[in-house]
Design a protein around this motif. Structure first.
Motif, PDB file in Angstrom:
ATOM      1  N   PHE A 550     -44.638   5.566 -28.661  1.00 19.56           N
ATOM      2  CA  PHE A 550     -45.941   4.946 -28.488  1.00 19.56           C
ATOM      3  C   PHE A 550     -45.895   3.601 -29.207  1.00 19.56           C
ATOM      4  CE2 PHE A 550     -47.836   9.265 -27.838  1.00 19.56           C
ATOM      5  CZ  PHE A 550     -48.380   8.999 -26.586  1.00 19.56           C
ATOM      6  N   LEU A 551     -46.365   2.549 -28.554  1.00 19.75           N
ATOM      7  CA  LEU A 551     -46.416   1.228 -29.164  1.00 19.75           C
ATOM      8  C   LEU A 551     -47.803   1.025 -29.753  1.00 19.75           C
ATOM      9  CD1 LEU A 551     -44.558  -0.879 -26.453  1.00 19.75           C
ATOM     10  CD2 LEU A 551     -43.609   0.278 -28.450  1.00 19.75           C
ATOM     11  N   LEU A 552     -47.850   0.765 -31.055  1.00 13.37           N
ATOM     12  CA  LEU A 552     -49.110   0.522 -31.754  1.00 13.37           C
ATOM     13  C   LEU A 552     -49.296  -0.988 -31.843  1.00 13.37           C
ATOM     14  CD1 LEU A 552     -51.118   2.568 -32.873  1.00 13.37           C
ATOM     15  CD2 LEU A 552     -50.189   2.141 -35.148  1.00 13.37           C
ATOM     16  N   CYS A 553     -50.231  -1.534 -31.059  1.00 12.36           N
ATOM     17  CA  CYS A 553     -50.434  -2.981 -30.960  1.00 12.36           C
ATOM     18  C   CYS A 553     -51.661  -3.391 -31.766  1.00 12.36           C
ATOM     19  CB  CYS A 553     -50.605  -3.402 -29.500  1.00 12.36           C
ATOM     20  SG  CYS A 553     -49.239  -2.914 -28.435  1.00 12.36           S
ATOM     21  N   ILE A 554     -51.596  -4.606 -32.319  1.00 12.82           N
ATOM     22  CA  ILE A 554     -52.667  -5.135 -33.157  1.00 12.82           C
ATOM     23  C   ILE A 554     -53.026  -6.526 -32.671  1.00 12.82           C
ATOM     24  CG2 ILE A 554     -51.151  -6.203 -34.869  1.00 12.82           C
ATOM     25  CD1 ILE A 554     -53.080  -5.175 -37.035  1.00 12.82           C
ATOM     26  N   VAL A 555     -54.269  -6.962 -32.969  1.00 17.43           N
ATOM     27  CA  VAL A 555     -54.744  -8.278 -32.525  1.00 17.43           C
ATOM     28  C   VAL A 555     -54.047  -9.368 -33.321  1.00 17.43           C
ATOM     29  CG1 VAL A 555     -56.770  -9.760 -32.290  1.00 17.43           C
ATOM     30  CG2 VAL A 555     -56.967  -7.305 -31.880  1.00 17.43           C
ATOM     31  N   THR A 556     -53.614 -10.418 -32.617  1.00 17.39           N
ATOM     32  CA  THR A 556     -52.995 -11.573 -33.249  1.00 17.39           C
ATOM     33  C   THR A 556     -53.819 -12.817 -32.942  1.00 17.39           C
ATOM     34  OG1 THR A 556     -51.001 -12.926 -33.346  1.00 17.39           O
ATOM     35  CG2 THR A 556     -51.479 -11.861 -31.256  1.00 17.39           C
ATOM     36  N   LYS A 557     -53.923 -13.714 -33.904  1.00 16.87           N
ATOM     37  CA  LYS A 557     -54.738 -14.919 -33.712  1.00 16.87           C
ATOM     38  C   LYS A 557     -54.039 -15.941 -32.835  1.00 16.87           C
ATOM     39  CE  LYS A 557     -57.140 -14.408 -38.140  1.00 16.87           C
ATOM     40  NZ  LYS A 557     -57.462 -15.044 -39.457  1.00 16.87           N
ATOM     41  N   GLU A 558     -52.740 -16.081 -32.988  1.00 16.76           N
ATOM     42  CA  GLU A 558     -51.985 -17.058 -32.208  1.00 16.76           C
ATOM     43  C   GLU A 558     -51.142 -16.328 -31.170  1.00 16.76           C
ATOM     44  OE1 GLU A 558     -49.682 -19.409 -34.820  1.00 16.76           O
ATOM     45  OE2 GLU A 558     -51.423 -20.281 -35.874  1.00 16.76           O
ATOM     46  N   ALA A 559     -51.169 -16.835 -29.954  1.00 18.29           N
ATOM     47  CA  ALA A 559     -50.385 -16.236 -28.868  1.00 18.29           C
ATOM     48  C   ALA A 559     -48.908 -16.543 -29.059  1.00 18.29           C
ATOM     49  CB  ALA A 559     -50.868 -16.763 -27.523  1.00 18.29           C
ATOM     50  N   THR A 560     -48.070 -15.567 -28.847  1.00 22.14           N
ATOM     51  CA  THR A 560     -46.617 -15.688 -28.960  1.00 22.14           C
ATOM     52  C   THR A 560     -45.978 -15.237 -27.658  1.00 22.14           C
ATOM     53  OG1 THR A 560     -46.424 -13.449 -29.864  1.00 22.14           O
ATOM     54  CG2 THR A 560     -46.743 -15.262 -31.448  1.00 22.14           C
ATOM     55  N   PRO A 561     -44.699 -15.527 -27.458  1.00 23.58           N
ATOM     56  CA  PRO A 561     -44.054 -15.050 -26.221  1.00 23.58           C
ATOM     57  C   PRO A 561     -44.061 -13.536 -26.077  1.00 23.58           C
ATOM     58  CG  PRO A 561     -42.744 -16.776 -27.240  1.00 23.58           C
ATOM     59  CD  PRO A 561     -43.839 -16.457 -28.211  1.00 23.58           C
ATOM     60  N   GLN A 562     -44.145 -12.795 -27.185  1.00 18.30           N
ATOM     61  CA  GLN A 562     -44.148 -11.337 -27.116  1.00 18.30           C
ATOM     62  C   GLN A 562     -45.557 -10.758 -26.998  1.00 18.30           C
ATOM     63  OE1 GLN A 562     -42.386 -13.046 -29.470  1.00 18.30           O
ATOM     64  NE2 GLN A 562     -40.361 -12.763 -28.529  1.00 18.30           N
ATOM     65  N   SER A 563     -46.594 -11.577 -27.140  1.00 20.95           N
ATOM     66  CA  SER A 563     -47.963 -11.061 -27.095  1.00 20.95           C
ATOM     67  C   SER A 563     -48.478 -11.011 -25.658  1.00 20.95           C
ATOM     68  CB  SER A 563     -48.875 -11.943 -27.953  1.00 20.95           C
ATOM     69  OG  SER A 563     -48.941 -13.255 -27.420  1.00 20.95           O
ATOM     70  N   PHE A 564     -49.591 -10.319 -25.468  1.00 23.12           N
ATOM     71  CA  PHE A 564     -50.229 -10.211 -24.157  1.00 23.12           C
ATOM     72  C   PHE A 564     -51.731 -10.187 -24.362  1.00 23.12           C
ATOM     73  CE2 PHE A 564     -49.478  -5.970 -25.762  1.00 23.12           C
ATOM     74  CZ  PHE A 564     -50.664  -5.300 -25.526  1.00 23.12           C
ATOM     75  N   GLN A 565     -52.461 -10.633 -23.365  1.00 23.48           N
ATOM     76  CA  GLN A 565     -53.914 -10.646 -23.407  1.00 23.48           C
ATOM     77  C   GLN A 565     -54.469  -9.383 -22.768  1.00 23.48           C
ATOM     78  OE1 GLN A 565     -55.077 -14.343 -21.544  1.00 23.48           O
ATOM     79  NE2 GLN A 565     -55.061 -15.423 -23.514  1.00 23.48           N
ATOM     80  N   LEU A 566     -55.574  -8.899 -23.314  1.00 21.96           N
ATOM     81  CA  LEU A 566     -56.138  -7.632 -22.866  1.00 21.96           C
ATOM     82  C   LEU A 566     -56.615  -7.704 -21.418  1.00 21.96           C
ATOM     83  CD1 LEU A 566     -57.069  -4.749 -23.506  1.00 21.96           C
ATOM     84  CD2 LEU A 566     -59.236  -5.710 -24.306  1.00 21.96           C
ATOM     85  N   HIS A 567     -57.360  -8.740 -21.069  1.00 21.56           N
ATOM     86  CA  HIS A 567     -57.879  -8.841 -19.703  1.00 21.56           C
ATOM     87  C   HIS A 567     -56.760  -9.030 -18.690  1.00 21.56           C
ATOM     88  CE1 HIS A 567     -62.172 -10.129 -21.156  1.00 21.56           C
ATOM     89  NE2 HIS A 567     -61.749  -8.989 -21.680  1.00 21.56           N
TER      90      HIS A 567
END
Length: 684
Positions: A550-567
């Motif tokens: 299971f991947l436990l994801c947390i909110v990040t302030k700055e977008a990174t190549p590994q991040s994704f947006q919820l919508h």
């Protein structure tokens, strides 16, 4: 003198008969035709007139007879489809299903044996006494039935994979309805949750990997029904009416896409604070609990949900609250059943369709009377008639009745010795129905299961359905659950099946090698690991790329190549059935469930059709003629060298040893081949 022409005329007048062998044959003139003759095949082929060079009057006349085809035929105004059969007799209860047997394979049992075995299964299914003579036949044919069940399962497995597009063609309409329902759910999530960027914080093992070092089991204990809010259906006899299913099939889009009500907040904040003084508190709705228990088993299950970890200011304990999972993005068995369940719930909530009980927060129960019909004159000459499409949203549909029950229970794990740990858990779930007007006998669960292969029999329940039914029976402390099986092809009812805890545990063990005490023990280990995570708001996510985590994801302030947006995660793909159809998922046919198909055809489940006469053919013994030996010169026999007794004993011992080796090798090869075939079929 005679001319040559006169001689030829005389020959034509009296045809030469020729040899006697040719007297009954036709004349050579029959075959010796000219090229321009109208009966000549080559002449007819070369001079065939193409349709585009026909004269106008002939072409118009031909179009009259070619106009009635699938494109211009009359369509059903209810669903805008061409009816497959123009005539249907609804006076008879025939299911119009037949076992697919193009190779004409027959059963090893005759008609009487199949009928006796089917009566035994029906008696067990209906909790009735079994006839002794039928049970004798059942025991006598056990070996034949087991061997034939394996052959039939492989036969049906090959039949489904060869005709998967045809079998699952009726699923297209359900997929289209699920897409509309999914869009409504996504809009609600977008309104309640901001479009934050998430990145992976850590990974937690899935439940199959959460095994304790010590052998331990867990159980659900101290179950208490705290409160019920909403309306629960009063259903003394659990049975879905055929007329309701027939109407629902035409109005599926109309009822399934109704906006559902917001869930009621049953667990108050003051209740959480009181429980936090004693220990950690886990808030696990039924859908969230099932996601933890069955993630990765099937492709059409939810894969994301929000998790909130809060520390209590008055104590060192935490409140771990799981939100309802996001809707699944792939369509399949479980999304089809979900859409059908939602549509049936909205349809049955209309006035006059069912009786309801109203549960207050204080625990009071009262029956809800039907709404009175509008007192309007049946004759209104000034009324303007406006036809409305059958699938169009209409304001006259009453919102579906819903309820929510809060259940508190303890997850207790017991290890070696006296070691034990308790987890206080609160779960919310809906009650499908009650059997008495006081609301004291809740129905444990009610599934509407679609039979994808109605011609072959009743499929076994999926692992998700079995675990869901078991958990609901445990939390509601009910003795009986129910499963209504209907055909995917035309929504015809196939079987009303009763579910008990014992039968569910047996099916989980036999079909999926799953033990609920062990699975609950894995849940305990997972909750222990979750307790070590720092407090905050997380998104628990499952990705097929990491099958055991299971991947436990947390909110990040700055977008990174590994991040994704919820919508973007919610709207990046449209739900479809492509992934479901391409994967090798298969539900075998249950050998113990007798549906309407088996009763009408007198066919035993997982068996080929029996021969009409049912008698074995006795072959006549033909006496072989022994030819007389031809006289030959006597062969001079060589003197035989006799073996000693020790040599004879050694030769016999060697022959027996070789014979045993060959027999053992044949058994091992047959067992390996049978295991390979069964693994192919029973891969779920």
């Amino acid at each position: 003198m005679f001319s040559k022409d006169s001689i030829a005329m005389d020959k034509d007048a009296a045809l030469y008969e020729g040899n006697v062998i040719f007297r009954n044959q036709p004349s050579y003139k029959v075959f010796n035709k000219s090229f321009e003759h109208v009966d000549d095949a080559l002449y007819t082929l070369l001079n065939e007139v193409e349709p585009d060079v026909l004269r106008m009057e002939l072409q118009e006349t031909g179009d009259v007879f070619k106009s009635f085809n699938r494109n211009t035929a009359l369509r059903d105004p209810r669903n805008n489809e061409v009816p497959a059969k123009p005539i249907r007799d609804h006076t008879t209860a025939s299911s119009l299903y037949s076992f697919p047997n193009p190779l004409e394979q027959y059963s090893e049992l005759n008609l009487k044996q199949q009928a006796a075995c089917m009566r035994v299964l029906l008696a067990w299914q209906r909790s009735q006494p079994v006839d002794e003579q039928d049970f004798v036949v059942w025991k006598a044919t056990e070996k034949k039935r087991c061997n034939e069940q394996q052959r039939v399962q492989k036969y049906i497995h090959d039949h489904e994979h060869g005709r998967k597009e045809v079998i699952y063609a009726p699923m297209k309409s359900l997929v289209a309805v699920y897409r509309k329902w999914y869009e409504l759910g996504v809009k609600k999530l977008q309104q309640t949750h901001p479009n934050d960027s998430y990145m992976t914080f850590s990974g937690l093992p899935q439940l199959p990997q959460c095994k304790s070092l010590n052998s331990q089991t867990a159980s659900i204990e101290q179950v208490e029904l705290e409160r019920i809010v909403g309306r629960v259906r009063l259903w003394p006899e659990v049975e879905v009416r055929h007329e309701a299913l027939r109407t629902l099939r035409l109005r599926l889009d109309r009822y399934a896409t109704r906006e559902s009500r917001e869930p009621v907040q049953l667990l108050r904040e003051e209740d959480k604070e009181l429980e936090l003084e004693a220990g950690n508190v886990f808030v696990l709705p039924l859908d969230s609990l099932l996601m933890l228990l069955t993630t990765g088993s099937y492709i059409d299950l939810p894969t994301e949900m929000f998790v909130s970890l809060r520390e209590s200011p008055n104590s060192k304990h935490k409140c771990m609250e799981f939100q309802k999972p996001f809707p699944a993005r792939n369509c399949g068995w479980h999304t089809n059943s979900l859409i059908l369940k939602l549509a049936y719930g909205a349809y049955i909530s209309q006035p006059g369709q069912a009786k309801w009980l109203d549960f207050n927060i204080n625990g009071e129960v009262k029956e809800v009377p039907d709404e009175p019909a509008c007192d309007k004159s049946s004759i209104d000459l000034q009324m303007v008639y406006k036809p409305r499409a059958i699938d169009q949203q209409s304001s006259d549909i009453v919102d579906g009745n819903c309820n929510s029950a809060l259940v508190s229970w303890t997850l207790r794990s017991k290890g070696e010795g006296d070691e034990c740990s308790d987890f206080q858990i609160f779960s919310t779930l809906s009650i499908p129905a009650v059997k008495d007007s006081n609301g004291k006998e809740p129905l444990g669960c009610h599934f509407i299961k679609l039979e994808n292969k109605p011609d072959c029999g009743c499929e076994i329940m999926s692992k998700y359905e079995l675990i869901s039914a078991w958990v609901q029976l445990k939390l509601l402390r009910a003795e009986m659950g129910h499963c209504t099986r209907i055909s995917l092809r035309d929504f015809e009812p196939m079987l009303e099946e009763k579910l008990t805890l014992m039968s569910l545990e047996q099916q989980l063990h036999d079909y999926y090698n799953t033990s609920m005490p062990q699975l609950l023990s894995n849940l305990c280990e997972f909750l222990k690991l979750l307790d070590t995570v720092p407090a905050g708001d997380y998104l628990l996510r499952y990705s097929p790329k990491y099958k055991d985590k299971f991947l436990l994801c947390i909110v990040t302030k700055e977008a990174t190549p590994q991040s994704f947006q919820l919508h973007q995660l919610l709207t990046e793909s449209t739900p479809s059935d492509q992934a479901f159809l391409t994967q090798s998922s298969y539900l075998p046919i249950s050998p113990t469930l007798c549906g309407r198909l088996h009763e009408e055809l007198q066919l035993l489940p997982c068996a080929f059709t029996a021969k009409a006469n049912g008698h074995s053919v006795q072959r006549r013994k033909v006496v072989a003629t022994i030819p007389e030996p031809s006289r030959q010169a006597p062969v001079r026999r060589q003197p035989l060298k006799k073996w000693s007794e020790t040599q004879t004993r050694e030769f016999r011992r060697k022959c027996k040893a070789d014979q045993k080796k060959r027999a053992r090798a044949r058994k091992v090869a047959a067992a390996n081949e049978e295991k390979i075939e069964l693994d192919k079929i029973m891969t779920l």
